[in-house]
Design an enzyme around this catalytic site. Structure first.
Site, PDB file in Angstrom:
ATOM      1  N   SER A 171       0.869  -1.214  -0.103  1.00 29.70           N
ATOM      2  CA  SER A 171      -0.074  -0.020   0.004  1.00 29.70           C
ATOM      3  C   SER A 171       1.027   1.336  -0.058  1.00 29.70           C
ATOM      4  CB  SER A 171      -0.780   0.090   1.124  1.00 29.70           C
ATOM      5  OG  SER A 171      -1.596   1.093   1.579  1.00 29.70           O
ATOM      6  N   TYR A 218      -1.656  -0.107  10.413  1.00 33.07           N
ATOM      7  CA  TYR A 218      -1.814  -0.880   9.058  1.00 33.07           C
ATOM      8  C   TYR A 218      -0.740  -0.772   8.221  1.00 33.07           C
ATOM      9  CZ  TYR A 218      -3.643  -1.387   4.153  1.00 33.07           C
ATOM     10  OH  TYR A 218      -3.669  -1.664   2.915  1.00 33.07           O
ATOM     11  N   LYS A 236       2.436  -3.498   6.643  1.00 35.87           N
ATOM     12  CA  LYS A 236       2.614  -3.805   5.254  1.00 35.87           C
ATOM     13  C   LYS A 236       4.183  -3.748   4.995  1.00 35.87           C
ATOM     14  CE  LYS A 236      -1.415  -4.684   3.669  1.00 35.87           C
ATOM     15  NZ  LYS A 236      -1.730  -6.024   2.682  1.00 35.87           N
TER      16      LYS A 236
HETATM   17  N1  UFG Z   1     -13.191  11.042   2.568  1.00 40.34           N
HETATM   18  C1  UFG Z   1     -14.048  11.947   2.726  1.00 40.34           C
HETATM   19  N2  UFG Z   1     -15.185  11.439   3.000  1.00 40.34           N
HETATM   20  C2  UFG Z   1     -15.663  10.002   3.253  1.00 40.34           C
HETATM   21  C3  UFG Z   1     -14.559   9.195   2.863  1.00 40.34           C
HETATM   22  C4  UFG Z   1     -13.410   9.496   2.535  1.00 40.34           C
HETATM   23  O1  UFG Z   1     -13.915  13.083   2.521  1.00 40.34           O
HETATM   24  O2  UFG Z   1     -16.890   9.699   3.785  1.00 40.34           O
HETATM   25  C5  UFG Z   1     -11.808  11.367   2.050  1.00 40.34           C
HETATM   26  C6  UFG Z   1     -10.679  10.933   2.716  1.00 40.34           C
HETATM   27  O3  UFG Z   1     -10.472  11.773   3.896  1.00 40.34           O
HETATM   28  C7  UFG Z   1      -9.585  11.113   1.918  1.00 40.34           C
HETATM   29  C8  UFG Z   1     -10.211  10.362   0.542  1.00 40.34           C
HETATM   30  O4  UFG Z   1     -11.573  10.981   0.791  1.00 40.34           O
HETATM   31  O5  UFG Z   1      -9.006  12.313   1.653  1.00 40.34           O
HETATM   32  C9  UFG Z   1     -10.002   9.336   0.119  1.00 40.34           C
HETATM   33  O6  UFG Z   1     -10.425   8.445   1.137  1.00 40.34           O
HETATM   34  P1  UFG Z   1     -10.395   6.993   1.028  1.00 40.34           P
HETATM   35  O7  UFG Z   1     -11.077   6.463   2.367  1.00 40.34           O
HETATM   36  O8  UFG Z   1     -11.550   6.745  -0.008  1.00 40.34           O
HETATM   37  O9  UFG Z   1      -9.288   6.110   0.787  1.00 40.34           O
HETATM   38  P2  UFG Z   1      -7.700   6.610   1.818  1.00 40.34           P
HETATM   39  O10 UFG Z   1      -7.119   7.579   0.850  1.00 40.34           O
HETATM   40  O11 UFG Z   1      -8.012   6.927   2.981  1.00 40.34           O
HETATM   41  O12 UFG Z   1      -7.372   5.067   1.699  1.00 40.34           O
HETATM   42  C10 UFG Z   1      -6.459   4.699   0.890  1.00 40.34           C
HETATM   43  C11 UFG Z   1      -6.540   3.109   0.839  1.00 40.34           C
HETATM   44  C12 UFG Z   1      -5.787   2.533   2.219  1.00 40.34           C
HETATM   45  C13 UFG Z   1      -4.468   3.066   2.331  1.00 40.34           C
HETATM   46  C14 UFG Z   1      -4.588   4.585   2.383  1.00 40.34           C
HETATM   47  C15 UFG Z   1      -3.197   5.205   2.522  1.00 40.34           C
HETATM   48  O13 UFG Z   1      -7.759   2.582   0.535  1.00 40.34           O
HETATM   49  O14 UFG Z   1      -5.754   1.122   1.907  1.00 40.34           O
HETATM   50  O15 UFG Z   1      -5.198   5.266   1.061  1.00 40.34           O
HETATM   51  O16 UFG Z   1      -3.367   6.516   3.239  1.00 40.34           O
HETATM   52  F1  UFG Z   1      -4.039   2.613   3.436  1.00 40.34           F
END
Ligand code: UFG
Length: 328
Positions: free
Chosen positions: A116, A140, A144
């Protein structure tokens, strides 16, 4: 090749199984179905079990002539890993080391590992290249990174070949509409925005509007799940004894949360109800991959290069499967 895919009934795993079979590989899936879905894979190829069930896996390797393992089986929720790290260290590290020990015993020396971008933590700059510091900011990401390091040591000492693939934000669904994203307790932006537009989930919370980005919301690199799947197949076919690969998989382009919402609205023709909310703990402002190495070394090229195209496949999946796999 005869390939075992652990966690192969999950979101990225099931798309990889489909891509492997399309290339003529003989695939077995090992999944505990805690987060995976039996409908996502050919059921005559599915073995239901936990990674911790070493004796079952041992028996499987005795009775099948496996050439390589693609290892997805892991817990993957950043927030949960902060509150319940033991679950992550036990499954993602301890049980994975148990699997690696079995691979040693059965002389299986080719591994593709699901890693990741979380291994980088908060990058000093973007786009992120593979040589940048690895300072994960949550358990997490640390689990990894630990397995990446173990694989590197095993490869040196035992002449294994491995590829650790560092995904950025997996998104979308299969182009034929057969499989897609169906997470229990969905927390990812694109499915939540789509489900909010469909009226199936409450208004989308925008986590943080004061980031140092052009519109104040976080920027991420969304990569289509079929492009990720293809990279796994290419990595598997590339590795041989002594291959050490740590590769970023992203499109190389960043989109803000607000841009994602606007694109979901354009694709769906519906409004995404949203509310502004506080920052989510542990969210870096911007994560964008430099995927040059994966392109050069594997000859991989993302086929989806536009966010709208990616979201189109996700929209098709969710609108035809309003209850995920349970809709079938
Ligand atoms: N977000 C919102 N509202 C929500 C959900 C997400 O504003 O309800 C934002 C988050 O804050 C983030 C972006 O949308 O800025 C993307 O969020 P996601 O949860 O879709 O994905 P992440 O970037 O948090 O997660 C991804 C991978 C993980 C990994 C992570 C590393 O899914 O496996 O990046 O930071 F660990």
């Amino acid at each position: 090749m005869q390939v075992l895919v652990t966690g192969g009934a999950g979101y990225i795993g099931s798309h990889t199984v489909k891509a492997l079979r399309a290339k003529g590989h003989d695939v077995w899936i090992y999944d505990n179905l805690v987060y995976g879905h039996k409908q996502a894979v050919p059921q005559d190829r599915l073995l239901v079990g936990n990674l911790a069930e070493i004796d079952r896996l041992d028996h499987f390797f005795v009775t099948h002539s496996i050439d390589a393992v693609i290892h997805f089986a892991a817990y993957a929720s950043v927030g949960e890993s902060v509150h319940n790290p033991s679950k992550y260290y036990l499954n993602n590290v301890h049980d994975t080391l148990g699997l690696l020990e079995l691979l040693r015993k059965h002389h299986i020396h080719r591994v593709v590992f699901s890693s990741s971008c979380a291994v980088y933590g908060i990058p000093p700059k973007t786009p992120i290249t593979e040589d940048m510091p690895k300072n994960p900011i949550n358990p997490y990401g640390r689990t990894k990174l630990m397995i990446e390091q173990a694989l590197d040591d095993y490869a040196q000492a035992y002449e294994w070949g491995y590829a650790s693939l560092r995904y950025f934000n997996a998104a979308g669904a299969s182009r034929d509409g057969e499989i897609g994203e169906d997470h229990r307790n969905e927390g990812h932006l694109i499915p939540l925005a789509i489900l909010a537009a469909m009226g199936q989930k409450p208004p989308l919370q925008i986590f943080g509007t004061d980031y140092p980005t052009p519109d104040g919301t976080c920027i991420r690199d969304y990569i289509h799940v079929e492009d990720l799947a293809l990279a796994h197949v290419m990595a598997l076919e590339k590795i041989e004894a002594g291959t050490h690969l740590n590769l970023n998989l992203g499109m190389g382009k960043g989109y803000s949360v607000r841009e994602v919402i606007t694109t979901v609205e354009a694709v769906s023709g519906r409004q995404v109800p949203c509310v502004e909310a506080a920052r989510r703990i542990g969210d870096p402002a911007e994560l964008v991959a430099d995927p040059t190495q994966a392109m050069q070394i594997l000859g991989w090229q993302p086929r989806y290069t536009d966010l709208a195209e990616i979201i189109q496949t996700a929209w098709k999946w969710h609108s035809t499967h309003p209850h995920g796999f349970a809709s079938q």
